[in-house]
Design a protein around this motif. Structure first.
Motif, PDB file in Angstrom:
ATOM      1  N   LYS A 226      -8.571 -38.209  38.760  1.00  0.00           N
ATOM      2  CA  LYS A 226      -7.756 -38.265  37.560  1.00  0.00           C
ATOM      3  C   LYS A 226      -8.587 -37.972  36.310  1.00  0.00           C
ATOM      4  CE  LYS A 226      -5.844 -42.144  35.801  1.00  0.00           C
ATOM      5  NZ  LYS A 226      -5.075 -43.371  35.791  1.00  0.00           N
ATOM      6  N   GLN A 227      -8.031 -37.192  35.429  1.00  0.00           N
ATOM      7  CA  GLN A 227      -8.699 -36.910  34.166  1.00  0.00           C
ATOM      8  C   GLN A 227      -8.695 -38.171  33.305  1.00  0.00           C
ATOM      9  OE1 GLN A 227     -10.393 -34.509  33.217  1.00  0.00           O
ATOM     10  NE2 GLN A 227      -9.747 -32.652  34.250  1.00  0.00           N
ATOM     11  N   ARG A 228      -9.708 -38.319  32.492  1.00  0.00           N
ATOM     12  CA  ARG A 228      -9.803 -39.476  31.601  1.00  0.00           C
ATOM     13  C   ARG A 228      -8.778 -39.354  30.481  1.00  0.00           C
ATOM     14  NH1 ARG A 228     -14.798 -42.719  30.239  1.00  0.00           N
ATOM     15  NH2 ARG A 228     -13.976 -44.205  28.752  1.00  0.00           N
ATOM     16  N   GLN A 229      -8.027 -40.405  30.283  1.00  0.00           N
ATOM     17  CA  GLN A 229      -7.033 -40.451  29.216  1.00  0.00           C
ATOM     18  C   GLN A 229      -7.596 -41.279  28.072  1.00  0.00           C
ATOM     19  OE1 GLN A 229      -4.061 -38.829  29.163  1.00  0.00           O
ATOM     20  NE2 GLN A 229      -4.679 -37.913  31.101  1.00  0.00           N
ATOM     21  N   TRP A 230      -7.772 -40.658  26.937  1.00  0.00           N
ATOM     22  CA  TRP A 230      -8.302 -41.355  25.775  1.00  0.00           C
ATOM     23  C   TRP A 230      -7.161 -42.017  25.025  1.00  0.00           C
ATOM     24  CZ3 TRP A 230     -13.405 -41.841  25.314  1.00  0.00           C
ATOM     25  CH2 TRP A 230     -14.201 -40.946  26.008  1.00  0.00           C
ATOM     26  N   LYS A 231      -7.378 -43.253  24.619  1.00  0.00           N
ATOM     27  CA  LYS A 231      -6.364 -43.976  23.863  1.00  0.00           C
ATOM     28  C   LYS A 231      -6.606 -43.748  22.376  1.00  0.00           C
ATOM     29  CE  LYS A 231      -6.013 -47.620  27.291  1.00  0.00           C
ATOM     30  NZ  LYS A 231      -6.220 -49.023  27.593  1.00  0.00           N
ATOM     31  N   ASP A 232      -5.523 -43.617  21.639  1.00  0.00           N
ATOM     32  CA  ASP A 232      -5.640 -43.467  20.199  1.00  0.00           C
ATOM     33  C   ASP A 232      -5.989 -44.811  19.574  1.00  0.00           C
ATOM     34  OD1 ASP A 232      -5.058 -40.789  20.199  1.00  0.00           O
ATOM     35  OD2 ASP A 232      -2.899 -41.111  19.999  1.00  0.00           O
ATOM     36  N   LEU A 233      -6.790 -44.748  18.514  1.00  0.00           N
ATOM     37  CA  LEU A 233      -7.134 -45.957  17.788  1.00  0.00           C
ATOM     38  C   LEU A 233      -5.959 -46.400  16.940  1.00  0.00           C
ATOM     39  CD1 LEU A 233     -10.707 -45.035  16.529  1.00  0.00           C
ATOM     40  CD2 LEU A 233     -10.121 -46.623  18.338  1.00  0.00           C
ATOM     41  N   THR A 234      -5.946 -47.674  16.637  1.00  0.00           N
ATOM     42  CA  THR A 234      -4.945 -48.163  15.698  1.00  0.00           C
ATOM     43  C   THR A 234      -5.278 -47.615  14.317  1.00  0.00           C
ATOM     44  OG1 THR A 234      -6.253 -50.136  15.298  1.00  0.00           O
ATOM     45  CG2 THR A 234      -4.579 -50.272  17.026  1.00  0.00           C
ATOM     46  N   VAL A 235      -4.455 -47.884  13.356  1.00  0.00           N
ATOM     47  CA  VAL A 235      -4.662 -47.371  12.009  1.00  0.00           C
ATOM     48  C   VAL A 235      -6.014 -47.839  11.495  1.00  0.00           C
ATOM     49  CG1 VAL A 235      -3.781 -47.380   9.666  1.00  0.00           C
ATOM     50  CG2 VAL A 235      -2.197 -47.354  11.586  1.00  0.00           C
ATOM     51  N   ASP A 236      -6.812 -46.904  11.017  1.00  0.00           N
ATOM     52  CA  ASP A 236      -8.145 -47.209  10.530  1.00  0.00           C
ATOM     53  C   ASP A 236      -8.049 -47.744   9.108  1.00  0.00           C
ATOM     54  OD1 ASP A 236     -10.811 -47.408  10.039  1.00  0.00           O
ATOM     55  OD2 ASP A 236     -11.217 -45.259  10.083  1.00  0.00           O
ATOM     56  N   PRO A 237      -8.470 -48.994   8.867  1.00  0.00           N
ATOM     57  CA  PRO A 237      -8.348 -49.550   7.517  1.00  0.00           C
ATOM     58  C   PRO A 237      -9.279 -48.887   6.506  1.00  0.00           C
ATOM     59  CG  PRO A 237      -9.488 -51.086   8.944  1.00  0.00           C
ATOM     60  CD  PRO A 237      -9.015 -49.957   9.809  1.00  0.00           C
ATOM     61  N   LEU A 238     -10.316 -48.205   6.975  1.00  0.00           N
ATOM     62  CA  LEU A 238     -11.251 -47.566   6.057  1.00  0.00           C
ATOM     63  C   LEU A 238     -10.920 -46.104   5.798  1.00  0.00           C
ATOM     64  CD1 LEU A 238     -14.620 -49.074   7.316  1.00  0.00           C
ATOM     65  CD2 LEU A 238     -13.206 -49.811   5.411  1.00  0.00           C
ATOM     66  N   SER A 239      -9.821 -45.613   6.349  1.00  0.00           N
ATOM     67  CA  SER A 239      -9.493 -44.199   6.171  1.00  0.00           C
ATOM     68  C   SER A 239      -9.122 -43.882   4.728  1.00  0.00           C
ATOM     69  CB  SER A 239      -8.360 -43.798   7.107  1.00  0.00           C
ATOM     70  OG  SER A 239      -7.192 -44.528   6.793  1.00  0.00           O
ATOM     71  N   GLU A 240      -8.660 -44.872   3.994  1.00  0.00           N
ATOM     72  CA  GLU A 240      -8.287 -44.654   2.602  1.00  0.00           C
ATOM     73  C   GLU A 240      -9.428 -44.961   1.653  1.00  0.00           C
ATOM     74  OE1 GLU A 240      -4.916 -47.081   1.960  1.00  0.00           O
ATOM     75  OE2 GLU A 240      -3.690 -46.054   3.443  1.00  0.00           O
ATOM     76  N   GLY A 241     -10.602 -45.231   2.159  1.00  0.00           N
ATOM     77  CA  GLY A 241     -11.729 -45.597   1.305  1.00  0.00           C
ATOM     78  C   GLY A 241     -11.852 -47.106   1.234  1.00  0.00           C
ATOM     79  N   PHE A 242     -12.690 -47.572   0.353  1.00  0.00           N
ATOM     80  CA  PHE A 242     -12.879 -49.008   0.223  1.00  0.00           C
ATOM     81  C   PHE A 242     -13.230 -49.340  -1.212  1.00  0.00           C
ATOM     82  CE2 PHE A 242     -16.832 -47.037   1.442  1.00  0.00           C
ATOM     83  CZ  PHE A 242     -17.762 -47.584   0.583  1.00  0.00           C
ATOM     84  N   ASP A 243     -12.980 -50.558  -1.593  1.00  0.00           N
ATOM     85  CA  ASP A 243     -13.332 -51.053  -2.921  1.00  0.00           C
ATOM     86  C   ASP A 243     -14.657 -51.779  -2.835  1.00  0.00           C
ATOM     87  OD1 ASP A 243     -10.941 -50.143  -3.962  1.00  0.00           O
ATOM     88  OD2 ASP A 243      -9.896 -52.015  -3.494  1.00  0.00           O
ATOM     89  N   SER A 244     -15.463 -51.623  -3.861  1.00  0.00           N
ATOM     90  CA  SER A 244     -16.737 -52.339  -3.878  1.00  0.00           C
ATOM     91  C   SER A 244     -16.551 -53.662  -4.605  1.00  0.00           C
ATOM     92  CB  SER A 244     -17.812 -51.504  -4.561  1.00  0.00           C
ATOM     93  OG  SER A 244     -17.448 -51.239  -5.903  1.00  0.00           O
ATOM     94  N   HIS A 245     -17.197 -54.680  -4.092  1.00  0.00           N
ATOM     95  CA  HIS A 245     -17.143 -56.004  -4.696  1.00  0.00           C
ATOM     96  C   HIS A 245     -18.564 -56.509  -4.858  1.00  0.00           C
ATOM     97  CE1 HIS A 245     -12.818 -56.391  -4.131  1.00  0.00           C
ATOM     98  NE2 HIS A 245     -12.994 -55.835  -2.943  1.00  0.00           N
ATOM     99  N   ILE A 246     -18.810 -57.122  -5.983  1.00  0.00           N
ATOM    100  CA  ILE A 246     -20.122 -57.715  -6.207  1.00  0.00           C
ATOM    101  C   ILE A 246     -20.090 -59.122  -5.634  1.00  0.00           C
ATOM    102  CG2 ILE A 246     -21.759 -58.479  -7.946  1.00  0.00           C
ATOM    103  CD1 ILE A 246     -20.702 -56.247  -9.732  1.00  0.00           C
ATOM    104  N   ALA A 247     -21.049 -59.422  -4.790  1.00  0.00           N
ATOM    105  CA  ALA A 247     -21.097 -60.737  -4.158  1.00  0.00           C
ATOM    106  C   ALA A 247     -22.303 -61.500  -4.682  1.00  0.00           C
ATOM    107  CB  ALA A 247     -21.192 -60.589  -2.646  1.00  0.00           C
ATOM    108  N   GLU A 248     -22.110 -62.769  -4.908  1.00  0.00           N
ATOM    109  CA  GLU A 248     -23.200 -63.635  -5.327  1.00  0.00           C
ATOM    110  C   GLU A 248     -23.331 -64.757  -4.311  1.00  0.00           C
ATOM    111  OE1 GLU A 248     -22.839 -65.112  -9.256  1.00  0.00           O
ATOM    112  OE2 GLU A 248     -22.536 -63.133 -10.139  1.00  0.00           O
ATOM    113  N   TYR A 249     -24.520 -65.252  -4.190  1.00  0.00           N
ATOM    114  CA  TYR A 249     -24.738 -66.387  -3.325  1.00  0.00           C
ATOM    115  C   TYR A 249     -25.636 -67.376  -4.043  1.00  0.00           C
ATOM    116  CZ  TYR A 249     -29.196 -64.143  -2.329  1.00  0.00           C
ATOM    117  OH  TYR A 249     -30.420 -63.564  -2.455  1.00  0.00           O
ATOM    118  N   VAL A 250     -25.495 -68.600  -3.682  1.00  0.00           N
ATOM    119  CA  VAL A 250     -26.299 -69.655  -4.283  1.00  0.00           C
ATOM    120  C   VAL A 250     -27.081 -70.325  -3.170  1.00  0.00           C
ATOM    121  CG1 VAL A 250     -26.263 -71.817  -5.551  1.00  0.00           C
ATOM    122  CG2 VAL A 250     -24.616 -70.020  -6.100  1.00  0.00           C
ATOM    123  N   VAL A 251     -28.374 -70.404  -3.355  1.00  0.00           N
ATOM    124  CA  VAL A 251     -29.219 -71.131  -2.420  1.00  0.00           C
ATOM    125  C   VAL A 251     -29.615 -72.419  -3.107  1.00  0.00           C
ATOM    126  CG1 VAL A 251     -31.374 -71.128  -1.147  1.00  0.00           C
ATOM    127  CG2 VAL A 251     -30.059 -69.034  -1.345  1.00  0.00           C
ATOM    128  N   GLY A 252     -29.265 -73.534  -2.500  1.00  0.00           N
ATOM    129  CA  GLY A 252     -29.584 -74.816  -3.116  1.00  0.00           C
ATOM    130  C   GLY A 252     -31.074 -75.044  -3.197  1.00  0.00           C
TER     131      GLY A 252
END
Length: 107
Positions: free
Chosen positions: A25-51
Motif C-alpha cells: 500500500k502506498q503511504r497516505q499522508w494526513k493533512d495537518l490541522t489549521v496552522d496557527p502560525l500561518s497568519e504570522g505572529f505578534d511579538s510580546h515583551i516578557a519580563e521575569y522577576v527573580v527573587g
C-alpha cells in the motif's frame, strides 16, 4: 560480464543492492490541522522577576526557573530532583544527593 556492467554496479563491493522497491500500500499522508502560525505572529515583551531571597534546591518543583547568581542572569529550569539546564547556554548542571538539602538558589 561486460565493462558496462561493472560501471553500472553500485559501490557495494561488487554486490547488487538488496533494497527492494516499496511494495504494498502506498503511504497516505494526513493533512495537518489549521496552522496557527500561518497568519504570522505578534511579538510580546516578557519580563521575569527573580527573587533575591535564596531558597533551597529541594523546595523548587520541576519546571520552575531559578538563577545561580544574585543578579538573576543565566536562568536555569529544574528538570528533576538532581538536574537542571541553563536556558541561555543549554548547559546542564547536576546536584548530587548530599548537597540537595542545603544548596541555595535564587528564584
Amino acid at each position: 560480464m561486460s565493462e558496462q556492467d561493472t560501471i553500472n554496479k553500485p559501490s557495494t563491493n561488487g554486490k547488487t543492492s538488496h533494497i527492494a522497491p516499496r511494495k504494498g500500500k502506498q503511504r497516505q499522508w494526513k493533512d495537518l490541522t489549521v496552522d496557527p502560525l500561518s497568519e504570522g505572529f505578534d511579538s510580546h515583551i516578557a519580563e521575569y522577576v527573580v527573587g533575591k531571597a535564596p531558597v533551597t534546591w529541594v523546595t523548587l518543583e520541576a519546571g520552575q526557573l531559578f538563577s545561580r547568581t544574585k543578579s538573576g542572569k543565566n536562568l536555569y529550569v529544574k528538570l528533576n530532583d538532581g538536574r537542571a539546564v541553563s536556558l541561555d547556554t543549554r548547559q546542564p548542571i547536576e546536584f548530587k544527593p548530599s548537597i540537595r538539602q542545603t544548596t541555595q538558589v535564587c528564584w
